[in-house]
Design an enzyme around this catalytic site. Structure first.
Site, PDB file in Angstrom:
ATOM      1  N   GLU A 113     -35.322 -20.554  29.758  1.00 44.78           N
ATOM      2  CA  GLU A 113     -34.656 -19.047  30.144  1.00 44.78           C
ATOM      3  C   GLU A 113     -33.388 -19.290  29.519  1.00 44.78           C
ATOM      4  O   GLU A 113     -32.765 -20.304  29.085  1.00 44.78           O
ATOM      5  CB  GLU A 113     -34.357 -18.993  31.598  1.00 44.78           C
ATOM      6  CG  GLU A 113     -35.871 -18.799  32.311  1.00 44.78           C
ATOM      7  CD  GLU A 113     -35.376 -18.508  33.825  1.00 44.78           C
ATOM      8  OE1 GLU A 113     -34.189 -18.432  34.103  1.00 44.78           O
ATOM      9  OE2 GLU A 113     -36.315 -18.833  34.663  1.00 44.78           O
ATOM     10  N   LYS A 115     -29.293 -18.899  29.359  1.00 39.19           N
ATOM     11  CA  LYS A 115     -28.504 -19.230  30.424  1.00 39.19           C
ATOM     12  C   LYS A 115     -27.218 -18.009  30.093  1.00 39.19           C
ATOM     13  O   LYS A 115     -26.247 -18.283  29.177  1.00 39.19           O
ATOM     14  CB  LYS A 115     -27.613 -20.719  30.162  1.00 39.19           C
ATOM     15  CG  LYS A 115     -26.665 -20.944  31.269  1.00 39.19           C
ATOM     16  CD  LYS A 115     -26.558 -22.536  31.564  1.00 39.19           C
ATOM     17  CE  LYS A 115     -25.116 -22.735  32.126  1.00 39.19           C
ATOM     18  NZ  LYS A 115     -24.394 -21.992  32.811  1.00 39.19           N
ATOM     19  N   ASP A 117     -23.924 -15.811  30.479  1.00 39.35           N
ATOM     20  CA  ASP A 117     -22.517 -16.524  30.606  1.00 39.35           C
ATOM     21  C   ASP A 117     -21.798 -15.286  31.396  1.00 39.35           C
ATOM     22  O   ASP A 117     -21.074 -14.520  30.985  1.00 39.35           O
ATOM     23  CB  ASP A 117     -21.703 -16.651  29.227  1.00 39.35           C
ATOM     24  CG  ASP A 117     -20.522 -17.317  29.533  1.00 39.35           C
ATOM     25  OD1 ASP A 117     -20.364 -18.249  30.875  1.00 39.35           O
ATOM     26  OD2 ASP A 117     -19.684 -17.656  28.686  1.00 39.35           O
ATOM     27  N   LYS A 312     -26.560 -26.724  27.380  1.00 42.71           N
ATOM     28  CA  LYS A 312     -25.352 -26.051  26.852  1.00 42.71           C
ATOM     29  C   LYS A 312     -25.098 -26.106  25.308  1.00 42.71           C
ATOM     30  O   LYS A 312     -25.036 -27.052  24.838  1.00 42.71           O
ATOM     31  CB  LYS A 312     -23.915 -26.415  27.666  1.00 42.71           C
ATOM     32  CG  LYS A 312     -24.097 -26.135  29.178  1.00 42.71           C
ATOM     33  CD  LYS A 312     -23.289 -25.105  29.753  1.00 42.71           C
ATOM     34  CE  LYS A 312     -21.986 -25.475  30.282  1.00 42.71           C
ATOM     35  NZ  LYS A 312     -21.047 -24.609  30.590  1.00 42.71           N
ATOM     36  N   CYS A 406      11.826  -6.917  17.313  1.00 41.95           N
ATOM     37  CA  CYS A 406      10.505  -6.296  16.811  1.00 41.95           C
ATOM     38  C   CYS A 406      10.572  -6.236  15.476  1.00 41.95           C
ATOM     39  O   CYS A 406      11.392  -5.781  14.594  1.00 41.95           O
ATOM     40  CB  CYS A 406      10.526  -4.792  17.078  1.00 41.95           C
ATOM     41  SG  CYS A 406       9.295  -3.817  16.484  1.00 41.95           S
ATOM     42  N   CYS A 409      10.936  -2.384  14.088  1.00 41.04           N
ATOM     43  CA  CYS A 409      12.226  -1.321  14.123  1.00 41.04           C
ATOM     44  C   CYS A 409      13.431  -2.449  14.207  1.00 41.04           C
ATOM     45  O   CYS A 409      14.491  -2.008  14.363  1.00 41.04           O
ATOM     46  CB  CYS A 409      12.200  -0.583  15.033  1.00 41.04           C
ATOM     47  SG  CYS A 409      12.008  -1.283  16.800  1.00 41.04           S
ATOM     48  N   CYS A 424       8.376  -4.382  22.758  1.00 44.38           N
ATOM     49  CA  CYS A 424       9.693  -3.502  21.991  1.00 44.38           C
ATOM     50  C   CYS A 424      10.020  -2.460  22.804  1.00 44.38           C
ATOM     51  O   CYS A 424       9.136  -1.722  23.102  1.00 44.38           O
ATOM     52  CB  CYS A 424       9.294  -3.113  20.596  1.00 44.38           C
ATOM     53  SG  CYS A 424      10.312  -2.199  19.879  1.00 44.38           S
ATOM     54  N   CYS A 430      10.252   3.486  17.595  1.00 43.53           N
ATOM     55  CA  CYS A 430       9.808   2.391  16.813  1.00 43.53           C
ATOM     56  C   CYS A 430       8.597   3.058  16.334  1.00 43.53           C
ATOM     57  O   CYS A 430       7.644   3.454  17.040  1.00 43.53           O
ATOM     58  CB  CYS A 430       9.348   1.241  17.725  1.00 43.53           C
ATOM     59  SG  CYS A 430       8.398  -0.088  17.178  1.00 43.53           S
TER      60      CYS A 430
HETATM   61  S1  IVH Z   1     -30.893 -20.928  37.935  1.00 44.33           S
HETATM   62  C1  IVH Z   1     -31.020 -23.215  41.764  1.00 44.33           C
HETATM   63  N1  IVH Z   1     -31.204 -19.501  35.757  1.00 44.33           N
HETATM   64  O1  IVH Z   1     -25.555 -20.920  35.280  1.00 44.33           O
HETATM   65  C2  IVH Z   1     -31.111 -22.540  40.556  1.00 44.33           C
HETATM   66  N2  IVH Z   1     -28.929 -20.196  36.527  1.00 44.33           N
HETATM   67  O2  IVH Z   1     -24.475 -23.982  35.756  1.00 44.33           O
HETATM   68  C3  IVH Z   1     -30.051 -21.534  40.231  1.00 44.33           C
HETATM   69  N3  IVH Z   1     -27.147 -19.220  35.174  1.00 44.33           N
HETATM   70  O3  IVH Z   1     -25.237 -21.353  38.924  1.00 44.33           O
HETATM   71  C4  IVH Z   1     -29.501 -21.170  38.900  1.00 44.33           C
HETATM   72  N4  IVH Z   1     -28.271 -17.990  33.682  1.00 44.33           N
HETATM   73  O4  IVH Z   1     -24.757 -19.124  37.802  1.00 44.33           O
HETATM   74  C5  IVH Z   1     -30.226 -20.128  36.689  1.00 44.33           C
HETATM   75  N5  IVH Z   1     -31.356 -18.403  33.556  1.00 44.33           N
HETATM   76  C6  IVH Z   1     -30.633 -18.865  34.629  1.00 44.33           C
HETATM   77  C7  IVH Z   1     -29.019 -18.940  34.365  1.00 44.33           C
HETATM   78  C8  IVH Z   1     -28.354 -19.581  35.453  1.00 44.33           C
HETATM   79  C9  IVH Z   1     -27.012 -18.375  34.010  1.00 44.33           C
HETATM   80  C10 IVH Z   1     -25.898 -19.582  35.739  1.00 44.33           C
HETATM   81  C11 IVH Z   1     -25.821 -19.713  37.446  1.00 44.33           C
HETATM   82  C12 IVH Z   1     -25.891 -21.142  37.838  1.00 44.33           C
HETATM   83  C13 IVH Z   1     -25.107 -21.715  36.505  1.00 44.33           C
HETATM   84  C14 IVH Z   1     -25.261 -23.127  36.344  1.00 44.33           C
END
Ligand code: IVH
Length: 668
Positions: A113, A115, A117, A312, A406, A409, A424, A430
């Protein structure tokens, strides 16, 4: 319509609107126009007003927010909110895979999946209804931010279908799409507020705001990615997400089952390359062992599950020479330092400039003339300088001295205590501030003057035809025709646009005049509380603080604004030109009657349908009186959530009727 019919109609409208909400916000495939959708919502709203006892907390009409929470309750997570182990290297991922195989053998699959942010959230559903939303907090306990989460349109308040477990929790991420983030930041900079560093901070700040109606307008979104429950009817994670999607949750379309690490590496490679094509930020990939049974076998370490890991992405980074630092002056006089760089290719674009945010940031980086700096681009559009390559620094180079006057001005800059930004103070003299203020005044959300864009304002200002916002209303067609590039038609358009703006409601005029920290919402609250510009002008600091959402910073700024006689002249010229300087009753509510004649009310606590000020106004418009404390004259105490205990006790001892917001709505 009788009560029974209303109940059926409300249920039908609710189901239809919920369905359209999913199509629009979750699947991005709307099947009706925005207008038709609004009409459905209006119908439902009307019915709920007519039959307030049938209005449900989870109704789609409740997405606009309105509840104000001073402090969020801390609640215990039923399932601890763990984080994930993470790595940046393929070797460590291979080690993870080896550990997994040691415990469960070779017969398993991963689910890959993205991740996201954003900010982690846990959503609790009981009988298909959203009952609680809690942030991660320390993993054991988090903040109950349900009122704010309810305003996020992609989060279902009521689930679809009938095969969901009676009680379960779904975890996911709340995020702000990148475009929305940029818009929010542009508005913050305009208001002279510190911009958010990235969409994640912005989402996290928004989720903890006290006024849910502001949250509702911010455009937060969600992706859900994990289910918890006592008896989940699934064998695997993948299956659970597929079902969750059917129930109406927003599940990422970029999920892939992989038989082995080769597939995982492919997925990572693909998304590391394509991440910037997504409209939101991701900072890596998460892989999870699919089978629930195997997840149980693998179990947990103290802090993280053994069946999942995050890979990451490294932010792309290059080094280049810092040529100079320049300073931009915004509409409110806020100074933004900008680094001018030797052009360099980074993540597919040529980078020439990077924002340095403020003096603190410049000091933290300890920039010297001639330095070579590292420039990074994560999900953000604007690259940032993350550090200096000290190995390339030459001996005897000087620090960058932050400017103290500034650049436009020459006025000495000021920096308020506890603020990172220099200003400013020459607001009315200005040039970029004058032009910026005029651009703000004519912008869409303010006076919305057609045909008066950035370039025309620039031209009118340079030729001396307008020096402030009031001059706009003295413009004549001949003046415009004397300008280069302005023909007969555009001159007519502009004059018509100026004329039309005289009908713009007071709250937008108030927003448009550009008092520092008075944004759209604050302007509206001020307009409702004080009714017209003269009461605001005469209000004392303490009186200003009585209005909702007005804190000391805003109150001080309003006082400053009206202390300046030049501003007072502008206001009176705008008034003389025919602009709206008082609130139109339509802007608030249409009820006017003498239903409450002779009745005295005290309001205490927080409410869901109206704000306290709106309730006060409704009371007055219907002939009633407001009191601040309960006395023997009080007829009703309208008690909301967190009603003051002393008021409640006094009302009880004096036998004053204690009613809810709903009771009050029924009265009128
Ligand atoms: S699973 C027990 N899936 O990243 C499993 N987390 O650094 C729970 N996050 O705590 C997390 N995308 O806040 C999971 N596709 C994803 C995610 C994800 C972002 C975040 C989440 C997690 C943190 C871990």
């Amino acid at each position: 319509m009788n009560h029974e019919e209303a109940k059926l109609r409300i249920a039908a409208f609710t189901a239809e609107i919920n369905d359209h909400n999913i199509k629009y916000y979750v699947q991005s495939m709307p099947t009706i126009s925005d207008y038709d959708f609004d009409m459905l919502l209006q119908e439902l709203n009307k019915l709920e007003k007519e039959f307030p006892d049938l209005a449900d907390n989870n109704s789609p009409t409740q997405r606009v927010g309105g509840q104000v929470v001073k402090e969020f309750k801390t609640v215990q997570h039923k399932y601890p909110m763990l984080s994930l182990g993470n790595t940046y290297s393929e070797e460590e991922l291979t080690e993870f895979d080896t550990r997994v195989k040691k415990i469960i053998g070779n017969d398993f699959e991963y689910v890959c999946e993205l991740k996201f942010d954003g900010v982690a959230i846990g959503l609790r559903y009981v009988d298909g209804k959203l009952t609680q939303a809690v942030t991660r907090g320390d993993g054991g306990k988090g903040d109950d931010v349900t009122v704010n989460v309810r305003t996020i349109k992609s989060i279902p308040l009521q689930l679809k279908g009938n095969d969901y477990p009676r009680e379960f929790e779904i975890r996911g991420e709340i995020y702000l799409p990148r475009k929305t983030f940029e818009k929010t930041n542009a508005e913050r900079i305009e208001l002279g507020e510190q911009p958010f560093a990235n969409p994640r901070n912005s989402a996290s700040g928004t989720l903890k705001m006290q006024d849910s109606s502001v949250v509702a307008k911010r455009g937060l979104d969600s992706f859900l990615y994990f289910l918890y429950g006592e008896e989940l009817p699934f064998k695997s994670h993948y299956e659970s997400l597929k079902k969750a999607k059917e129930w109406g949750f927003k599940i990422s379309p970029h999920i892939q089952k992989c038989k082995d690490l080769n597939g995982v590496f492919e997925f990572i490679k693909e998304w590391n390359k394509s991440r910037l094509t997504l409209p939101y930020d991701i900072d890596g990939v998460v892989l999870k062992v699919n089978s629930y049974q195997q997840q149980i076998e693998l179990g947990f370490t103290a802090k993280t599950p053994r069946w999942a890991i995050a890979f990451k992405f490294k932010a792309e980074s290059v080094s280049t020479k810092l040529l100079s630092v320049s300073y931009q002056v915004g509409r409110t006089g806020a100074i933004t330092p900008v680094a001018n760089l030797q052009p360099v290719l980074l993540a597919g674009t040529t980078v020439k400039r990077a924002s340095l945010y403020n003096a603190d940031q410049v000091a933290k980086l300890d920039l010297r003339e001639g330095d070579t700096v590292f420039v990074e681009k994560g999900g953000e559009i604007i690259p940032k300088i993350t550090g200096v390559d000290l190995s390339k620094r030459e001996e005897g180079t000087h620090h960058f001295e932050y400017i103290d006057c500034c650049p436009e001005c020459g006025t000495p800059l000021i920096r308020k205590e506890s603020e990172a930004i220099h200003y400013c103070p020459n607001e009315l003299g200005c040039p970029p501030q004058i032009k910026g203020r005029m651009e703000h005044f004519v912008s869409r959300k303010a006076l919305d003057i057609d045909g008066l864009g950035f370039e025309t304002i620039e031209l009118l200002y340079e030729t001396g035809l307008i020096k402030n916002i009031a001059d706009i209303y003295d413009l004549k067609k001949e003046d415009l025709l004397s300008l280069e590039r302005v023909g007969e038609r555009s001159a007519d358009n502009l004059i018509a646009g100026v004329e039309k703006s005289k009908k713009i409601p007071f709250e937008r005029v108030l927003y448009g005049i550009g008092i520092r920290y008075v944004g759209e919402t604050v302007a509206k609250k001020l307009a409702i509380h004080f009714n017209n510009i003269y009461t605001i002008e005469k209000a004392t600091f303490d009186e200003l603080l009585m209005a909702e959402e007005i804190g000391e910073k805003i109150a001080a700024s309003i006082i400053d604004y009206f202390k300046d006689t030049r501003n007072l002249t502008i206001i009176s010229r705008l008034k003389a030109s025919g602009l709206q300087m008082e609130i139109h009753p339509d802007s608030i509510m249409k009820f006017v009657s003498d239903l409450l004649k002779g009745l005295t009310f005290v309001i205490s606590g927080t409410f869901t349908k109206f704000s306290r000020d709106e309730l006060k106004l409704i009371i007055e418009q219907n002939g009633g009186k407001n009191q601040s404390g309960v006395t023997s004259k009080t007829k009703y105490l309208i008690a909301g959530a967190e009603v003051g205990t002393s008021k409640l006790e006094k009302a009880e001892s004096l036998k004053v009727a204690i009613i809810t917001e709903e009771d009050f709505i029924k009265m009128i």
